[in-house]
Design a protein around this motif. Structure first.
Motif, short mmCIF file in Angstrom:
data_model
loop_
_atom_site.label_atom_id
_atom_site.label_comp_id
_atom_site.label_asym_id
_atom_site.label_seq_id
_atom_site.Cartn_x
_atom_site.Cartn_y
_atom_site.Cartn_z
N ALA A 175 0.83 -1.20 0.00
CA ALA A 175 0.00 0.00 0.00
C ALA A 175 0.87 1.26 0.00
O ALA A 175 0.56 2.25 -0.67
CB ALA A 175 -0.93 0.00 1.21
N ARG A 176 1.97 1.23 0.76
CA ARG A 176 2.88 2.37 0.77
C ARG A 176 3.49 2.60 -0.60
O ARG A 176 3.58 3.72 -1.08
CB ARG A 176 3.98 2.15 1.81
CG ARG A 176 3.53 2.34 3.24
CD ARG A 176 4.55 1.82 4.22
NE ARG A 176 5.85 2.48 4.11
CZ ARG A 176 6.15 3.67 4.64
NH1 ARG A 176 5.23 4.33 5.30
NH2 ARG A 176 7.36 4.18 4.50
N LEU A 177 3.92 1.51 -1.23
CA LEU A 177 4.52 1.64 -2.56
C LEU A 177 3.48 2.06 -3.61
O LEU A 177 3.79 2.83 -4.52
CB LEU A 177 5.16 0.31 -2.97
CG LEU A 177 6.47 -0.04 -2.25
CD1 LEU A 177 6.85 -1.48 -2.52
CD2 LEU A 177 7.59 0.91 -2.70
N ALA A 178 2.26 1.56 -3.48
CA ALA A 178 1.21 1.93 -4.44
C ALA A 178 0.89 3.41 -4.35
O ALA A 178 0.56 4.05 -5.35
CB ALA A 178 -0.04 1.10 -4.17
N ALA A 179 1.00 3.99 -3.15
CA ALA A 179 0.71 5.40 -2.97
C ALA A 179 1.90 6.29 -3.34
O ALA A 179 1.75 7.51 -3.43
CB ALA A 179 0.31 5.67 -1.51
N ARG A 180 3.04 5.68 -3.58
CA ARG A 180 4.26 6.43 -3.90
C ARG A 180 4.88 5.82 -5.15
O ARG A 180 5.83 5.06 -5.08
CB ARG A 180 5.22 6.38 -2.70
CG ARG A 180 4.66 7.04 -1.45
CD ARG A 180 5.43 6.63 -0.21
NE ARG A 180 4.95 7.32 0.98
CZ ARG A 180 3.90 6.92 1.70
NH1 ARG A 180 3.24 5.83 1.34
NH2 ARG A 180 3.53 7.61 2.76
#
Length: 269
Positions: A175-180
């Protein structure tokens, strides 16, 4: 009873299966017993009172003692077909007062411990394993896209290994990577590899389990993954049926990328 480490997807697997079979039952009751949440475990009288009110008991008719509440609950549920999900249990003593009366009800308990005391109540046990590297990479790919995985496959493997291939931790990092979108996977690996910061990206279990970035598509599971209905387990019923007959029981199951994220549904009125 579903048993597994924190973050392995016990609650999600249970909810996924129960969402599929709920049409066979007249209502559903759910409670988080807070067994491993960092707070004090929920005493049985609190969910009992809620269950009794949900079943139509008037507040003034609810007894004050746990034993009398449990007896009333069994009386009100005898002969009915209800689903009862007792999530995050810490002991058999916490669970036992919440078991419904004899009839067609289905009870699913999740815990990080094998609550052997429930054997006398008819419990069966299913251990849920982490995804494994292949499954964890598939889940990460669903969250951040195949292109990013192909560009940094070794870093992706390192990332899911640092997550222990646990669905919850992979969802959190994904989720962190998907948002960044500009972040390389290597950055997430470096963060997780830093022991001082490892707990920061992975928020508490109950928070992450509700994240919408984890809502990857749910497909109907093949029989390969449903020896126990979607990893879901040991019901602890009254003296009658353990769980719907068409779905046989296995002793161990594994979380799958299709079912790693939570479906919430509301108890019937």
């Amino acid at each position: 009873m579903i048993i597994g480490a924190g973050g392995v997807g016990k609650t999600t697997l249970a909810l996924h299966w129960l969402h599929e079979v709920k049409g066979e039952y007249e209502g559903q009751l759910f409670v988080d017993l807070r067994g491993f949440s960092g707070a004090d475990p929920l005493p049985p009288d609190e969910p009992l009172e809620r269950f009794l009110r949900a079943l139509g008991a008037l507040p003034e008719s609810i007894p004050s003692s746990i034993d009398e509440q449990a007896a009333l609950f069994r009386s009100m549920t005898t002969g009915r077909r209800l689903i009862v999900l007792l999530d995050n249990a810490v002991s058999a003593a916490q669970v036992r007062p919440l078991l419904p009366g004899a009839g067609g009800s289905l009870v699913v308990v999740t815990s990080r411990r094998r609550l052997s005391g429930l054997v006398v109540d008819g419990a069966r046990f299913v251990d849920v394993d982490p995804l494994g590297v292949t499954g964890a990479l598939e889940l990460l790919e669903r969250l951040i896209g195949a292109d990013r995985i192909r560009a940094e496959r070794e870093h992706a493997r390192s990332l899911v290994a640092l997550c222990g291939t646990l669905p919850l931790a992979v969802c959190a990092s994904g989720a962190r990577l998907a948002a960044r979108r500009r972040w390389p996977i290597a950055r997430a690996v470096a963060e997780l590899g830093d022991e001082a910061r490892r707990l920061s990206p992975c928020a508490p279990e109950r928070e992450i389990s509700r994240w919408t970035p984890c809502s990857t598509p749910h497909t109907r599971l093949s029989t390969t993954h449903t020896h126990v209905p979607t990893g879901c387990s040991a019901s602890i019923p009254g003296p009658t049926s353990m769980w719907p007959r068409p779905r046989p029981c296995s002793e161990r199951t594994k979380a799958t990328p299709q079912t790693c994220c939570t479906i919430w549904w509301t108890p019937a009125s």
